[in-house]
Design an enzyme around this catalytic site. Structure first.
Site, short mmCIF file in Angstrom:
data_model
loop_
_atom_site.label_atom_id
_atom_site.label_comp_id
_atom_site.label_asym_id
_atom_site.label_seq_id
_atom_site.Cartn_x
_atom_site.Cartn_y
_atom_site.Cartn_z
N TYR A 19 0.83 -1.20 0.00
CA TYR A 19 0.00 0.00 0.00
C TYR A 19 0.86 1.25 0.00
O TYR A 19 2.06 1.19 0.19
CB TYR A 19 -0.96 -0.04 1.20
CG TYR A 19 -1.94 -1.17 1.05
CD1 TYR A 19 -3.09 -1.01 0.28
CD2 TYR A 19 -1.69 -2.41 1.59
CE1 TYR A 19 -3.98 -2.05 0.08
CE2 TYR A 19 -2.56 -3.47 1.39
CZ TYR A 19 -3.70 -3.27 0.64
OH TYR A 19 -4.57 -4.31 0.42
N CYS A 20 0.21 2.37 -0.25
CA CYS A 20 0.81 3.68 -0.39
C CYS A 20 1.91 3.87 0.66
O CYS A 20 1.68 3.57 1.83
CB CYS A 20 -0.25 4.75 -0.25
SG CYS A 20 0.34 6.42 -0.56
N PRO A 21 3.06 4.31 0.23
CA PRO A 21 3.46 4.81 -1.08
C PRO A 21 4.19 3.78 -1.95
O PRO A 21 4.69 4.13 -3.01
CB PRO A 21 4.40 5.95 -0.73
CG PRO A 21 5.13 5.44 0.48
CD PRO A 21 4.08 4.64 1.25
N ILE A 22 4.26 2.52 -1.52
CA ILE A 22 5.08 1.52 -2.20
C ILE A 22 4.74 1.34 -3.68
O ILE A 22 5.65 1.35 -4.52
CB ILE A 22 5.04 0.17 -1.45
CG1 ILE A 22 5.55 0.32 -0.01
CG2 ILE A 22 5.83 -0.91 -2.20
CD1 ILE A 22 6.96 0.82 0.13
N ASP A 46 -4.04 -1.70 -4.15
CA ASP A 46 -4.23 -0.48 -3.37
C ASP A 46 -5.16 0.47 -4.13
O ASP A 46 -4.79 0.97 -5.20
CB ASP A 46 -2.88 0.19 -3.12
CG ASP A 46 -2.98 1.49 -2.33
OD1 ASP A 46 -4.10 1.89 -1.96
OD2 ASP A 46 -1.92 2.10 -2.09
#
Length: 80
Positions: A19-22, A46
């Site tokens: 999930y964010c920011p990955i 995501d």
């Protein structure tokens, strides 16, 4: 997270479970090191990427060729 190349030369980036920011960070990292003309298919789950991925493509001046949504997964096909 995995990165592979399909038989047709498309680079596959599987970011399901991240999930964010990955997802955006890893997509950008891959695009930065890719040759012009490379096609990348990003698979993630995501929901934030529905907004963030088009914005990333605009910032990097790359083409978002296709967006698909399948059973909770989002698939982005991008040409550098």
């Amino acid at each position: 997270m995995s990165e592979s190349i399909s038989e047709d030369g498309i680079v596959l980036l599987d970011l399901v479970g991240f999930y964010c920011p990955i997802p955006i960070h890893e997509t950008r990292r891959l695009l930065d090191k890719s040759e012009i003309g490379t096609i990348v298919k990003v698979i993630c789950d995501d929901p934030e990427t529905k907004h963030d991925m088009p914005a990333l493509c605009n910032r990097l001046n790359v083409e978002l060729i296709r967006f698909e949504e399948r059973i909770g997964e989002f698939i982005y096909t991008i040409r550098k």
